[in-house]
Design a protein around this motif. Structure first.
Motif, PDB file in Angstrom:
ATOM      1  N   LEU A 274     -71.965  13.634   3.581  1.00 53.28           N
ATOM      2  CA  LEU A 274     -70.871  12.655   3.902  1.00 53.28           C
ATOM      3  C   LEU A 274     -71.421  11.321   4.446  1.00 53.28           C
ATOM      4  N   ALA A 275     -70.786  10.261   4.019  1.00 55.84           N
ATOM      5  CA  ALA A 275     -71.473   8.853   4.299  1.00 55.84           C
ATOM      6  C   ALA A 275     -70.767   8.684   5.954  1.00 55.84           C
ATOM      7  N   LEU A 276     -71.244   9.532   6.740  1.00 52.40           N
ATOM      8  CA  LEU A 276     -70.997   8.944   8.119  1.00 52.40           C
ATOM      9  C   LEU A 276     -72.087   8.685   9.118  1.00 52.40           C
ATOM     10  N   PRO A 277     -71.872   8.147   9.878  1.00 54.64           N
ATOM     11  CA  PRO A 277     -73.061   7.449  11.020  1.00 54.64           C
ATOM     12  C   PRO A 277     -73.110   8.582  12.007  1.00 54.64           C
ATOM     13  N   TYR A 278     -72.732   9.893  11.940  1.00 55.63           N
ATOM     14  CA  TYR A 278     -72.870  10.822  13.158  1.00 55.63           C
ATOM     15  C   TYR A 278     -73.598  12.107  12.749  1.00 55.63           C
ATOM     16  N   ALA A 279     -74.492  12.704  13.595  1.00 56.81           N
ATOM     17  CA  ALA A 279     -75.306  13.912  13.378  1.00 56.81           C
ATOM     18  C   ALA A 279     -74.201  15.045  13.106  1.00 56.81           C
ATOM     19  N   GLN A 280     -74.571  15.995  12.357  1.00 55.57           N
ATOM     20  CA  GLN A 280     -73.565  16.992  11.948  1.00 55.57           C
ATOM     21  C   GLN A 280     -74.318  18.229  12.092  1.00 55.57           C
ATOM     22  N   LEU A 281     -73.657  19.328  12.589  1.00 53.27           N
ATOM     23  CA  LEU A 281     -74.079  20.705  12.563  1.00 53.27           C
ATOM     24  C   LEU A 281     -72.770  21.287  11.421  1.00 53.27           C
ATOM     25  N   ILE A 282     -73.454  21.905  10.232  1.00 49.39           N
ATOM     26  CA  ILE A 282     -72.987  22.570   9.379  1.00 49.39           C
ATOM     27  C   ILE A 282     -72.911  23.962   9.220  1.00 49.39           C
ATOM     28  N   GLU A 283     -71.661  24.599   9.117  1.00 49.25           N
ATOM     29  CA  GLU A 283     -71.627  26.120   8.851  1.00 49.25           C
ATOM     30  C   GLU A 283     -70.702  26.212   7.648  1.00 49.25           C
ATOM     31  N   TRP A 284     -70.584  27.679   7.639  1.00 54.40           N
ATOM     32  CA  TRP A 284     -69.826  28.052   6.373  1.00 54.40           C
ATOM     33  C   TRP A 284     -70.367  27.721   4.967  1.00 54.40           C
ATOM     34  N   HIS A 285     -71.638  27.770   4.807  1.00 56.27           N
ATOM     35  CA  HIS A 285     -72.264  27.410   3.746  1.00 56.27           C
ATOM     36  C   HIS A 285     -71.725  25.881   3.210  1.00 56.27           C
ATOM     37  N   GLY A 286     -71.369  25.111   4.171  1.00 56.05           N
ATOM     38  CA  GLY A 286     -70.982  23.611   3.737  1.00 56.05           C
ATOM     39  C   GLY A 286     -69.604  23.245   4.030  1.00 56.05           C
ATOM     40  N   ALA A 287     -68.695  24.352   4.320  1.00 53.85           N
ATOM     41  CA  ALA A 287     -67.337  24.130   4.628  1.00 53.85           C
ATOM     42  C   ALA A 287     -66.829  23.669   5.837  1.00 53.85           C
ATOM     43  N   LEU A 288     -67.588  23.877   6.846  1.00 56.96           N
ATOM     44  CA  LEU A 288     -67.452  23.363   8.190  1.00 56.96           C
ATOM     45  C   LEU A 288     -68.400  22.572   8.754  1.00 56.96           C
ATOM     46  N   ARG A 289     -67.820  21.226   9.186  1.00 56.33           N
ATOM     47  CA  ARG A 289     -68.891  20.121   9.742  1.00 56.33           C
ATOM     48  C   ARG A 289     -68.470  19.457  10.910  1.00 56.33           C
ATOM     49  N   TRP A 290     -69.292  19.968  11.895  1.00 52.92           N
ATOM     50  CA  TRP A 290     -69.046  19.561  13.462  1.00 52.92           C
ATOM     51  C   TRP A 290     -69.785  18.022  13.425  1.00 52.92           C
ATOM     52  N   LEU A 291     -69.171  17.346  14.484  1.00 52.07           N
ATOM     53  CA  LEU A 291     -69.787  16.246  14.643  1.00 52.07           C
ATOM     54  C   LEU A 291     -69.114  15.544  15.871  1.00 52.07           C
ATOM     55  N   TRP A 292     -69.782  14.726  16.652  1.00 52.21           N
ATOM     56  CA  TRP A 292     -69.401  14.098  17.803  1.00 52.21           C
ATOM     57  C   TRP A 292     -69.140  12.534  17.534  1.00 52.21           C
ATOM     58  N   ALA A 293     -67.905  12.153  17.931  1.00 51.93           N
ATOM     59  CA  ALA A 293     -67.433  10.641  17.581  1.00 51.93           C
ATOM     60  C   ALA A 293     -66.412  10.215  18.318  1.00 51.93           C
ATOM     61  N   PRO A 294     -66.670   8.921  18.579  1.00 54.36           N
ATOM     62  CA  PRO A 294     -65.129   8.424  19.542  1.00 54.36           C
ATOM     63  C   PRO A 294     -63.981   8.487  19.073  1.00 54.36           C
ATOM     64  N   ALA A 295     -62.813   8.359  19.646  1.00 55.59           N
ATOM     65  CA  ALA A 295     -61.435   8.547  19.137  1.00 55.59           C
ATOM     66  C   ALA A 295     -61.224   7.522  18.324  1.00 55.59           C
ATOM     67  N   SER A 296     -61.996   6.355  18.339  1.00 52.44           N
ATOM     68  CA  SER A 296     -61.609   4.968  17.479  1.00 52.44           C
ATOM     69  C   SER A 296     -62.191   5.289  16.139  1.00 52.44           C
ATOM     70  N   ALA A 297     -62.879   6.420  15.866  1.00 54.05           N
ATOM     71  CA  ALA A 297     -63.604   6.881  14.552  1.00 54.05           C
ATOM     72  C   ALA A 297     -62.416   7.704  13.758  1.00 54.05           C
ATOM     73  N   ALA A 298     -61.281   8.044  14.205  1.00 56.55           N
ATOM     74  CA  ALA A 298     -60.416   8.953  13.742  1.00 56.55           C
ATOM     75  C   ALA A 298     -60.015   8.641  12.322  1.00 56.55           C
ATOM     76  N   ARG A 299     -59.684   7.435  12.016  1.00 58.96           N
ATOM     77  CA  ARG A 299     -59.288   7.065  10.735  1.00 58.96           C
ATOM     78  C   ARG A 299     -60.404   7.191   9.621  1.00 58.96           C
ATOM     79  N   GLU A 300     -61.396   6.676  10.129  1.00 57.03           N
ATOM     80  CA  GLU A 300     -62.636   6.877   9.210  1.00 57.03           C
ATOM     81  C   GLU A 300     -62.883   8.365   8.939  1.00 57.03           C
ATOM     82  N   LEU A 301     -62.974   9.066   9.962  1.00 53.74           N
ATOM     83  CA  LEU A 301     -63.029  10.662   9.781  1.00 53.74           C
ATOM     84  C   LEU A 301     -62.115  11.251   8.684  1.00 53.74           C
ATOM     85  N   ARG A 302     -61.033  10.910   9.240  1.00 47.36           N
ATOM     86  CA  ARG A 302     -59.824  11.541   8.309  1.00 47.36           C
ATOM     87  C   ARG A 302     -59.818  11.148   6.834  1.00 47.36           C
TER      88      ARG A 302
END
Length: 371
Positions: A287-315
């Motif tokens: 994903l073209a996102l500026p946040y480090a990610q931990l990825i599980e479930w063979h690519g189906a689940l992606r965790w990241l830390w981001a501020p609430a202001s990033a909600a629209r971008e993430l969704r």
């Protein structure tokens, strides 16, 4: 002797329904952070506890909702069995009812299935104070509307789960964990290739510890199954992608820490950051996102830390990939009114409202928990 029915819970629900007083259903509150915050009088299931039936030869267990999850896992382990979806506890005292209501699963989810797949039947108290039974103790009992599985993930908004029958499985005969020094793109590509082959894949985790300078990018893959299959796959995969095999005594606690979100990655980088959970198709590329990610479930689940202001971008990014984004843990400094869950379609909202009207006509169960 333990009571034969949850009379106290039933009486509390009937009184609340008559007075239209909201109830906040919980076991020990280990997952209270998940979903929108709920106001209301607490209704705890902790006193309605105990394993009421376990048939090891039939791979079925029936347990009361207030039973500590650790207690159930101990009972199963004594017979060489387990909950294959690896439900997270997120703290001491996690209960079976909370496990079903939240429907959260651990690292093996993509291979073993989720909580809903292992629910055979349950009993619940609806908003009228009626104690109802759905499903049974075998798969073939499921007919018509599968209400018992509908409760998995309902977050306590449709009723008070009191008892649940679950399918369990034996521990796998063999297990191996491999670690590969791969970039995120290479890790996802390799997982996609392996996913199309007859390999005993059970869990995977890609992570880069950004708190450590020069930390490597690593892909961890766990295999489970027959000994011969695991050994052959481990040797082949290690040669194919330059991996090394970990000692199970070291790997086991690491997978538990991944499940319980105790890895260094899950430490908030700042009070303004929340933990986001992106649920996507397994084949979604980087994903073209500026946040480090931990990825599980063979690519189906992606965790990241981001501020609430990033909600629209993430969704927006998750939606474009065919998935959705959840604010799993709110920032310590507040979420600025950002909804925890994505907005539903009009059709799904209508279905949800009709279900609530049927199960909880007075609207007393965890109002607003799902947004």
């Amino acid at each position: 002797m333990p009571p034969e029915n949850p009379r106290e819970l039933i009486d509390r629900v009937r009184a609340a329904s008559a007075a239209r007083t909201p109830l906040r259903i919980a076991g020990n509150g280990t997952k209270a952070f998940y979903g929108e915050q709920v106001a209301g009088a607490p209704l705890s299931t902790r006193e309605w506890a105990g394993v009421t039936s376990h048939e090891p030869s039939e791979l079925v267990v029936t347990v009361r909702a207030g039973t500590p999850l650790a207690e159930l896992e101990t009972v199963l382990a004594e017979k060489g069995q387990c909950l294959p979806f690896e439900p997270p506890h997120f703290g001491p005292g996690a209960t079976v009812g909370g496990m079903v209501a939240s429907a959260l699963a651990g690292p093996a989810r993509a291979s073993a299935g989720g909580v809903r797949d292992f629910v055979l039947g349950l009993q619940l108290i609806n908003g009228k104070g009626e104690w109802l039974t759905f499903g049974g103790q075998v798969m073939k009992n499921v007919a018509g509307y599968d209400v018992s599985r509908l409760m998995a993930g309902s977050m306590g908004t449709l009723g008070v789960i009191t008892d649940v029958s679950l399918k369990v499985l034996p521990f796998a005969p063999a297990e191996a964990t491999l670690v590969f020094p791969l970039s995120q793109a290479d890790a996802l590509a390799q997982l996609h290739r392996w996913g199309g082959q007859p390999l005993p894949l059970n869990a995977s985790c890609y992570v880069k510890d950004d708190t450590q300078p020069d930390a490597p990018e690593l892909l961890f893959v766990r295999l489970r199954g027959a000994k011969a299959a695991v050994e052959a796959a481990a040797e082949r995969m290690a040669q194919e992608a330059g991996g090394t095999r970990m000692d199970n005594a070291q790997a086991g606690p690491d997978w538990t820490d991944c499940r319980e979100q105790r890895l260094p990655f899950f430490s908030a980088p700042g009070a303004e950051h929340g933990l986001w959970r992106l649920s996507l198709p397994q084949t979604t590329p980087v994903l073209a996102l500026p946040y480090a990610q931990l990825i599980e479930w063979h690519g189906a689940l992606r965790w990241l830390w981001a501020p609430a202001s990033a909600a629209r971008e993430l969704r927006s990014t998750a939606a474009q990939a065919g998935g959705h984004a959840t604010l799993f843990r709110a920032p310590a400094s507040g979420d600025a009114g950002v909804p925890r869950f994505d907005a539903q379609s009009a059709a799904l909202t209508t279905i949800q409202q009709r279900l609530r009207a049927e199960f909880d006509p007075a609207g007393i169960f965890n109002p607003g928990r799902l947004g």
